[in-house]
Design an enzyme around this catalytic site. Structure first.
Site, short mmCIF file in Angstrom:
data_model
loop_
_atom_site.label_atom_id
_atom_site.label_comp_id
_atom_site.label_asym_id
_atom_site.label_seq_id
_atom_site.Cartn_x
_atom_site.Cartn_y
_atom_site.Cartn_z
N LYS A 175 0.84 -1.20 0.00
CA LYS A 175 0.00 0.00 0.00
C LYS A 175 0.88 1.25 0.00
O LYS A 175 1.79 1.37 0.82
CB LYS A 175 -0.89 0.00 1.24
CG LYS A 175 -1.81 1.21 1.33
CD LYS A 175 -2.86 1.04 2.39
CE LYS A 175 -2.47 1.56 3.74
NZ LYS A 175 -2.43 3.02 3.85
N ASP A 223 -3.50 4.31 -1.85
CA ASP A 223 -4.49 4.75 -0.87
C ASP A 223 -4.46 6.27 -0.78
O ASP A 223 -3.91 6.83 0.18
CB ASP A 223 -4.18 4.10 0.49
CG ASP A 223 -5.26 4.37 1.52
OD1 ASP A 223 -6.37 4.77 1.13
OD2 ASP A 223 -4.99 4.17 2.72
N LYS A 249 -7.41 8.17 -1.33
CA LYS A 249 -8.76 8.60 -0.92
C LYS A 249 -9.28 9.80 -1.72
O LYS A 249 -9.49 10.90 -1.18
CB LYS A 249 -8.74 8.93 0.57
CG LYS A 249 -8.38 7.72 1.44
CD LYS A 249 -8.46 8.06 2.92
CE LYS A 249 -8.18 6.88 3.81
NZ LYS A 249 -6.80 6.34 3.73
N ASP A 264 -13.46 14.60 -4.93
CA ASP A 264 -13.42 15.86 -5.67
C ASP A 264 -14.60 15.84 -6.64
O ASP A 264 -15.42 14.91 -6.61
CB ASP A 264 -12.06 15.99 -6.40
CG ASP A 264 -11.64 17.43 -6.60
OD1 ASP A 264 -12.50 18.25 -7.00
OD2 ASP A 264 -10.47 17.75 -6.36
N THR A 294 -12.25 5.94 10.29
CA THR A 294 -12.31 5.37 11.64
C THR A 294 -11.95 6.41 12.70
O THR A 294 -12.24 6.23 13.87
CB THR A 294 -11.38 4.15 11.78
OG1 THR A 294 -10.13 4.47 11.18
CG2 THR A 294 -11.96 2.93 11.13
N ARG A 319 2.82 -2.08 11.16
CA ARG A 319 3.85 -2.14 12.19
C ARG A 319 4.13 -3.51 12.80
O ARG A 319 5.29 -3.78 13.12
CB ARG A 319 3.55 -1.08 13.26
CG ARG A 319 3.89 0.32 12.75
CD ARG A 319 3.23 1.41 13.54
NE ARG A 319 1.80 1.40 13.34
CZ ARG A 319 0.98 2.26 13.94
NH1 ARG A 319 1.45 3.17 14.77
NH2 ARG A 319 -0.31 2.21 13.68
O1 C5P Z 1 0.89 -0.07 11.20
P1 C5P Z 1 -0.56 -0.38 11.04
O2 C5P Z 1 -0.86 -1.87 10.87
O3 C5P Z 1 -1.45 0.26 12.08
O4 C5P Z 1 -0.91 0.29 9.62
C1 C5P Z 1 -2.22 0.34 9.14
C2 C5P Z 1 -2.26 1.04 7.82
O5 C5P Z 1 -3.62 1.13 7.42
C3 C5P Z 1 -1.71 2.46 7.84
O6 C5P Z 1 -1.15 2.71 6.54
C4 C5P Z 1 -2.95 3.31 8.04
O7 C5P Z 1 -2.84 4.59 7.48
C5 C5P Z 1 -4.00 2.50 7.30
N1 C5P Z 1 -5.38 2.70 7.74
C6 C5P Z 1 -5.77 2.48 9.04
N2 C5P Z 1 -7.08 2.68 9.42
C7 C5P Z 1 -7.97 3.05 8.52
C8 C5P Z 1 -7.60 3.24 7.18
C9 C5P Z 1 -6.28 3.06 6.82
O8 C5P Z 1 -4.97 2.12 9.88
N3 C5P Z 1 -9.23 3.20 8.87
#
Ligand code: C5P
Length: 233
Positions: free
Chosen positions: A31, A58, A60, A63, A114, A207
């Site tokens: 992503k 990603d 989003k 527009d 979220t 992470r």
């Molecule tokens: O490190 P982690 O597993 O939390 O990363 C989650 C990824 O998903 C990040 O790139 C974050 O921006 C994205 N994301 C999220 N929650 C959302 C939409 C996207 O954590 N509702």
């Protein structure tokens, strides 16, 4: 093909590609979000595709229909696999996006961020929001009816959304943490096997893999867990 999409939440192509090389054949889907894309432009996407990887862009989009259609055409030309657009852009914008998509590109709708609380949603829409989940379901149905290919959703809402939209619609879930892993800034998390059992098609997992001392090992363990959950599905 693996269900895991690893987000490249880094600030340079060099860092992104080092991670991709480290994970090697274990991961074929990445992503690219706002920050990396804004810093590197489409070059990082081209590099990933040149390495045989699939890309979830990603960014989003939200527009006017003509502008979104142009961006969707550009993403199709680039060879992106998944691209996000905001369902709140409205039916006409979603129609324009769907019409502009070509090749392998599949469009994912973002329903409710979220990070938004019911109070904040109420401020935005000027009405009382009794259930965020109902809003998510309503927008997911609208997105499906406007030819979106799927939605991004929390794993905790996945089985409910799946019940609303049926099987032939992608659900991509972030907020995944293996049992016992640090939640970091994610509040509402599910394990990889819970997400798969709930009906998720793809899991965005950052992470727990990227911040691990052994990213390749962490990814392999997650993939084993997913495989077991798939067999039980
Ligand atoms: O490190 P982690 O597993 O939390 O990363 C989650 C990824 O998903 C990040 O790139 C974050 O921006 C994205 N994301 C999220 N929650 C959302 C939409 C996207 O954590 N509702």
């Amino acid at each position: 093909m693996s269900r895991v999409i690893v987000p490249l939440d880094v600030i340079s192509s060099g860092e992104a590609l080092a991670l991709v090389d480290l994970l090697g054949d274990r991961c074929d889907f990445y992503k690219v979000g706002f920050e990396l894309y804004t810093r590197t432009g489409p070059d990082v996407v081209r590099e990933l595709i040149a390495r045989g990887k699939r890309v979830f862009l990603d960014i989003k989009l939200h527009d006017i229909p003509n502008t979104v259609a142009g961006a969707v055409r550009a993403a199709s030309d680039l060879g992106v696999d998944l691209l996000t657009v905001h369902a709140a852009g409205g039916p006409t914008m979603l129609d324009a996006a769907a019409k502009a998509a070509s090749g392998d590109l599949r469009l994912l709708a973002v329903t409710v961020l979220t990070s938004l609380s019911p109070d904040e949603m109420g401020t935005v829409w000027d009405r009382e929001i009794r259930s965020v989940r109902e809003e998510v379901g309503r927008l997911a149905l609208m997105a499906r009816d406007r030819n979106m290919d799927g939605v991004v959703a929390s794993a905790l809402e996945t089985s409910w959304i799946r019940g609303q939209v049926g099987d032939d619609f992608l659900i991509v879930t972030p907020g995944i943490r293996p049992a016992g892993a640090d939640r970091e800034d994610q509040n509402r998390v599910a394990t990889p096997s819970e997400a798969v059992r709930a009906g998720a098609d793809y899991l965005v997992i950052g992470r727990p893999i990227t911040a691990s001392d052994d990213p390749a090992g962490a990814l392999s363990a997650i993939q084993d867990e997913i495989e077991q959950a798939e067999q039980a599905r």
